[in-house]
Write a protein that holds these residues in place. Sequence first.
Motif, PDB file in Angstrom:
ATOM      1  N   ASN A  87       0.818  -1.206   0.000  1.00 55.65           N
ATOM      2  CA  ASN A  87       0.000   0.000   0.000  1.00 55.65           C
ATOM      3  C   ASN A  87       0.855   1.260   0.000  1.00 55.65           C
ATOM      4  N   TYR A 116      -2.184  -6.158  -0.590  1.00 56.04           N
ATOM      5  CA  TYR A 116      -2.039  -4.743  -0.283  1.00 56.04           C
ATOM      6  C   TYR A 116      -1.360  -4.430   1.053  1.00 56.04           C
ATOM      7  N   THR A 117      -1.710  -5.216   2.068  1.00 55.90           N
ATOM      8  CA  THR A 117      -1.227  -4.895   3.421  1.00 55.90           C
ATOM      9  C   THR A 117       0.075  -5.629   3.762  1.00 55.90           C
TER      10      THR A 117
END
Length: 287
Positions: free
Chosen positions: A6, A47-48
């Motif tokens: 991200n 994403y994380t």
Amino acid sequence: MATTYNNLYLDARSRLRAAGIEGAQLEARELICYAANKTRDEFLRDYTLYVSEQVEQRTGELIARRLSGEPVAYIIGEWEFYGLGLDISPDVLVPRTDSEVLAARAIALTRAAGDSARMLDLCAGSGCIGLAVATHVPACRVVLADASERAVQLCKRNTRRNDLLGRVTSVHADAKEAPSSALWEFDVIASNPPYIKSGEIAQLERTVRDFEPHMALDGGPDGLDFYRAIAAKWKRALRVGGVIVFEVGMGQAPSVEMILAQHGFGNILTHPDTHGIWRVVEGTAND
Ligand code: GLN
């Protein structure tokens, strides 16, 4: 300190934005996917997660190339056009969103020509227009023609990539010369030829001027050389009632309408793109 996908994405996006790159969001994502060898879905899923140092470094290198002007499509070796995935190399122009109106019109004309319609994409480059037609008009046959051998090779790769080998062939042909006798009886010829004035190439944005093939951009002193040659020499490759459809540069539509009229084409029509620019000009071979 370790960073997440991200954060890597947000950072890449803001660097591209700061450089005035319009498609910063899409481009940042494409570059990171390429650096991390992930699909778009995997990227969204991860994403994380933390990014490896190697991916962070590779992303940095790719962003630097982009900031030096290199188009993303050349960096990652592919681009999407009209929903099709296409291999892209510096031997061909990167397919533009502007050209979707040419693709849409070529699809409509080829569909209207009925079963087993024959369509030619002249100055095909990556093959983007002809392959969009072949994908959307199930029974038609398409020929992709380009004056660059390397472009012809890329057309073949993209035909295979899109599972269209049964209906699409790729040939070498110079649009400024009369067609060989093997190229005839087309219902539709679509062409996005080089149309930039020679004297204006130097003023193009760096991404285009320094990286894209000038052979695909340079339309001669007034930008109209290819329209004149194609209208004069390729009408005989159309069947009677067949249609030629061109993409044109901003402000060129009236000249191209005139060129078609001078060479005996009828039913001359001009269509705007999504920005309201007259982008596509067509004419019918009535004899
Ligand atoms: N539309 C392209 C550009 O703006 C030019 C394409 C062409 O010459 N056919 O760079």
